[in-house]
Design a protein around this motif. Structure first.
Motif, mmCIF file in Angstrom:
data_model
loop_
_atom_site.group_PDB
_atom_site.id
_atom_site.type_symbol
_atom_site.label_atom_id
_atom_site.label_comp_id
_atom_site.label_asym_id
_atom_site.label_seq_id
_atom_site.Cartn_x
_atom_site.Cartn_y
_atom_site.Cartn_z
ATOM 1 N N PHE A 1 8.976 -74.531 120.975
ATOM 2 C CA PHE A 1 8.887 -73.355 121.836
ATOM 3 C C PHE A 1 8.160 -72.185 121.168
ATOM 4 C CE2 PHE A 1 12.359 -75.576 123.989
ATOM 5 C CZ PHE A 1 11.950 -75.466 125.302
ATOM 6 N N TYR A 2 7.587 -72.392 119.990
ATOM 7 C CA TYR A 2 6.836 -71.345 119.298
ATOM 8 C C TYR A 2 5.346 -71.572 119.496
ATOM 9 C CZ TYR A 2 10.971 -69.591 116.890
ATOM 10 O OH TYR A 2 12.182 -69.022 116.605
ATOM 11 N N SER A 3 4.596 -70.505 119.695
ATOM 12 C CA SER A 3 3.143 -70.619 119.801
ATOM 13 C C SER A 3 2.559 -70.774 118.396
ATOM 14 C CB SER A 3 2.553 -69.392 120.496
ATOM 15 O OG SER A 3 2.620 -68.264 119.655
ATOM 16 N N GLU A 4 1.337 -71.255 118.329
ATOM 17 C CA GLU A 4 0.672 -71.446 117.029
ATOM 18 C C GLU A 4 0.482 -70.141 116.274
ATOM 19 O OE1 GLU A 4 -0.273 -74.122 115.171
ATOM 20 O OE2 GLU A 4 0.835 -75.312 116.638
ATOM 21 N N ASN A 5 0.341 -69.042 117.006
ATOM 22 C CA ASN A 5 0.128 -67.746 116.362
ATOM 23 C C ASN A 5 1.399 -66.891 116.357
ATOM 24 O OD1 ASN A 5 0.166 -67.271 119.104
ATOM 25 N ND2 ASN A 5 -1.477 -65.760 119.064
ATOM 26 N N ALA A 6 2.559 -67.538 116.395
ATOM 27 C CA ALA A 6 3.835 -66.829 116.465
ATOM 28 C C ALA A 6 4.038 -65.903 115.263
ATOM 29 C CB ALA A 6 4.982 -67.840 116.528
ATOM 30 N N LEU A 7 4.833 -64.877 115.510
ATOM 31 C CA LEU A 7 5.204 -63.903 114.491
ATOM 32 C C LEU A 7 6.720 -63.920 114.373
ATOM 33 C CD1 LEU A 7 5.004 -61.176 112.807
ATOM 34 C CD2 LEU A 7 5.012 -60.034 115.017
ATOM 35 N N PHE A 8 7.223 -63.960 113.142
ATOM 36 C CA PHE A 8 8.660 -63.790 112.894
ATOM 37 C C PHE A 8 8.823 -62.599 111.974
ATOM 38 C CE2 PHE A 8 12.315 -64.181 110.102
ATOM 39 C CZ PHE A 8 13.332 -64.223 111.040
ATOM 40 N N GLU A 9 9.745 -61.702 112.358
ATOM 41 C CA GLU A 9 10.012 -60.570 111.484
ATOM 42 C C GLU A 9 11.491 -60.223 111.495
ATOM 43 O OE1 GLU A 9 8.258 -56.805 112.536
ATOM 44 O OE2 GLU A 9 8.087 -57.380 114.631
ATOM 45 N N ASP A 10 11.957 -59.881 110.317
ATOM 46 C CA ASP A 10 13.301 -59.361 110.131
ATOM 47 C C ASP A 10 13.217 -58.329 109.003
ATOM 48 O OD1 ASP A 10 13.307 -60.792 107.692
ATOM 49 O OD2 ASP A 10 14.799 -62.239 108.328
ATOM 50 N N PRO A 11 14.322 -57.751 108.561
ATOM 51 C CA PRO A 11 14.218 -56.712 107.531
ATOM 52 C C PRO A 11 13.650 -57.171 106.186
ATOM 53 C CG PRO A 11 16.260 -56.459 108.722
ATOM 54 C CD PRO A 11 15.654 -57.768 109.175
ATOM 55 N N ILE A 12 13.577 -58.496 105.943
ATOM 56 C CA ILE A 12 13.052 -58.953 104.650
ATOM 57 C C ILE A 12 11.785 -59.799 104.750
ATOM 58 C CG2 ILE A 12 15.265 -58.781 103.463
ATOM 59 C CD1 ILE A 12 15.540 -61.822 103.746
ATOM 60 N N SER A 13 11.374 -60.164 105.965
ATOM 61 C CA SER A 13 10.185 -61.012 106.118
ATOM 62 C C SER A 13 9.326 -60.574 107.295
ATOM 63 C CB SER A 13 10.583 -62.470 106.353
ATOM 64 O OG SER A 13 11.191 -63.015 105.228
ATOM 65 N N TYR A 14 8.026 -60.846 107.153
ATOM 66 C CA TYR A 14 7.063 -60.635 108.224
ATOM 67 C C TYR A 14 6.078 -61.792 108.105
ATOM 68 C CZ TYR A 14 3.730 -58.236 111.282
ATOM 69 O OH TYR A 14 2.892 -57.906 112.330
ATOM 70 N N ALA A 15 6.304 -62.842 108.908
ATOM 71 C CA ALA A 15 5.515 -64.068 108.809
ATOM 72 C C ALA A 15 4.671 -64.251 110.064
ATOM 73 C CB ALA A 15 6.434 -65.270 108.624
ATOM 74 N N VAL A 16 3.374 -64.494 109.877
ATOM 75 C CA VAL A 16 2.449 -64.671 110.991
ATOM 76 C C VAL A 16 1.897 -66.096 110.950
ATOM 77 C CG1 VAL A 16 0.311 -63.867 112.060
ATOM 78 C CG2 VAL A 16 1.816 -62.228 110.914
ATOM 79 N N GLY A 17 1.907 -66.751 112.098
ATOM 80 C CA GLY A 17 1.415 -68.127 112.199
ATOM 81 C C GLY A 17 2.576 -69.107 112.127
ATOM 82 N N LEU A 18 2.491 -70.154 112.919
ATOM 83 C CA LEU A 18 3.595 -71.108 113.041
ATOM 84 C C LEU A 18 4.003 -71.711 111.692
ATOM 85 C CD1 LEU A 18 5.618 -72.533 114.821
ATOM 86 C CD2 LEU A 18 3.864 -74.229 115.376
ATOM 87 N N ALA A 19 3.044 -72.078 110.860
ATOM 88 C CA ALA A 19 3.392 -72.666 109.563
ATOM 89 C C ALA A 19 4.221 -71.696 108.718
ATOM 90 C CB ALA A 19 2.128 -73.077 108.811
#
Length: 178
Positions: free
Chosen positions: A55-73
């Protein structure tokens, strides 16, 4: 917040209604959204699998107070790293508080057990899931205690640098075996 202890996240109730607790006046989740929520809750419980990221796109972004990750991998790396840090993690209560066309929000409480110290840490989170037209997650923000992530000013700049650096380090050293 509604309490659902150790939910069987992929099942529905015998009457066909939503198996996920909803805030008042929310429309029930579709079967597809039921599955999406179940998969996201599994990720919070240190249960990453290839399927959980459907359910995540290839260019998904995940962020929380300790991480900011761009891209599904890079997003995958953050969740695959969790079992390395936590002996276990349990979403012991949650409630769907928003269910709109392009957004789902889950208010949840997660108990994390640190692997090294065997110490439990309870974190109240608001998982904000922004969706694209295909219903895939393009942004997954984990707001601890529902507080917005600092992004502006000097402290926001420093915070963003540290969050991006942390995500890069995790992605670099995390080998994903799906």
């Amino acid at each position: 917040m509604s309490t659902t202890l150790n939910p069987n996240l992929s099942s529905s109730l015998s009457d066909g209604s939503s198996s996920h607790p909803l805030a008042d006046n929310l429309k029930p989740l579709s079967k597809e959204r039921e599955q999406l929520v179940s998969y996201v809750l599994d990720l919070y419980q240190c249960k990453p699998t290839k399927e959980k990221f459907n359910f995540y796109s290839e260019n998904a972004l995940f962020e929380d107070p300790i991480s900011y990750a761009v891209g599904l991998a890079n997003v995958k790396a953050q969740f695959y790293a969790m079992p390395k840090v936590f002996a276990k993690s349990t979403a012991d209560s949650y409630k769907i508080v928003k269910n709109e066309e392009k957004s789902i929000e889950i208010d949840l409480r997660v108990i994390y057990t640190l692997a090294l110290f065997k110490k439990d840490i309870a974190v109240n989170s608001l998982a904000v899931l922004d969706l694209n037209d295909e219903g895939k997650i393009v942004r997954h923000a984990d707001l601890w205690d529902g507080k917005p992530l600092r992004k502006e000013g000097i402290f926001g700049t420093i915070s963003m640098f540290l969050r991006k650096t942390n995500a890069t380090v995790v992605s670099t050293f995390m080998q994903i075996r799906e």
